[in-house]
Enzyme design. Structure first.
Site, PDB file in Angstrom:
ATOM      1  CB  SER A 100      29.284  14.092  62.000  1.00 19.86           C
ATOM      2  OG  SER A 100      29.392  12.923  61.204  1.00 19.86           O
TER       3      SER A 100
ATOM      4  CE1 TYR B 104      25.262  11.354  64.850  1.00 22.28           C
ATOM      5  CE2 TYR B 104      26.158  11.013  62.654  1.00 22.28           C
ATOM      6  CZ  TYR B 104      26.334  11.369  63.972  1.00 22.28           C
ATOM      7  OH  TYR B 104      27.579  11.736  64.411  1.00 22.28           O
TER       8      TYR B 104
END
Length: 251
Positions: free
Chosen positions: A144, A157
């Protein structure tokens, strides 16, 4: 083995209900992928995902798999490879967590880290070893852009994805020349059920667009894929913004 279009004949998706994973499977089935294994926790959603892919003409089975149960990874994933060669493994599992809650609940934060990083390291190494033993295959890892630089809004995250990204890059270097191809995919904000209700970031994308980028990356034997591609330059700039200024940016 891969066909003339670069599409794998057999696919193992770790995270069998992932929208990106399923979009990729649908796209590859259209390019002659014939065998698909969906690995995930047994659930009606996993069963429905398998049924939907069977409707496209593929031979589909589900595999019990829990990212947090690392002690079971070698046995359960090993059984998949024992049934026949796997041309491509897509590591697509992960959780966002809840940043506001997780900051005050260390156990919840650890669960995010263990799922996204520890579980991925375990499953990634098991699959990498099996791919190397068969002498060919691709391991595609969903990272990501959140891992490129920690943001106040999602640093738990983001840090887990940063660790995963570094691991996958190093694994790719370790496997170079063995016949195993490792590709890291770095999507931006993906419009999906998992992000429903979240504020949409600029340059948002879709599971289908990520699937298309994965297919193209496989054909090109890419090592890193950004989705959309323009994020490469954006994040190159973001990485060098001074921290006092970065703290004030609306990111």
């Amino acid at each position: 083995m891969k066909d003339a279009f670069g599409a794998p004949q057999s696919l193992l998706v770790l995270g069998g209900t992932s929208e990106i994973g399923l979009a990729t499977a649908r796209r590859l089935i259209a390019r002659r992928t014939r065998t698909v294994r969906l690995a995930g926790r047994p659930s009606p959603a996993l069963t429905a995902a398998a049924d939907s892919l069977r409707g496209l003409g593929a031979d589909v089975c589900t595999v019990p798999f829990d990212a947090l149960d690392t002690a079971s990874h070698e046995e359960r994933l090993g059984k998949v490879f024992a049934e026949g060669d796997v041309d491509m493994v897509l590591l697509a599992f992960g959780v966002f967590g809840d940043q506001a809650r997780d900051e005050s609940d260390p156990a919840a934060a650890v669960r995010v880290a263990q799922t996204n990083y520890t579980g991925a390291v375990s499953a990634g190494l098991v699959c990498a070893g099996a791919l190397q033993a068969q002498g060919h295959g691709s391991l595609v890892v969903l990272s990501s852009v959140a891992g490129e630089r920690a943001r106040r809004a999602d640093f738990i995250y983001g840090s887990s994805k940063a660790g995963l990204d570094a691991f996958a890059q190093g694994l790719g270097d370790a496997l170079h020349g063995t016949g195993v191809h490792v590709m890291v995919v770095r999507p931006g904000f993906v419009r999906s059920k998992a992000t429903a209700g979240l504020a949409e970031a600029p340059l948002a994308t879709t599971p289908e667009a990520v699937a298309g980028a994965i297919e193209l990356g496989l054909r090109r034997r890419s090592e890193t894929v950004w989705v959309p591609g323009s994020l490469r330059m954006v994040m190159a700039a973001v990485r060098h913004v001074p921290r006092p200024l970065f703290r004030r940016l609306p990111v």
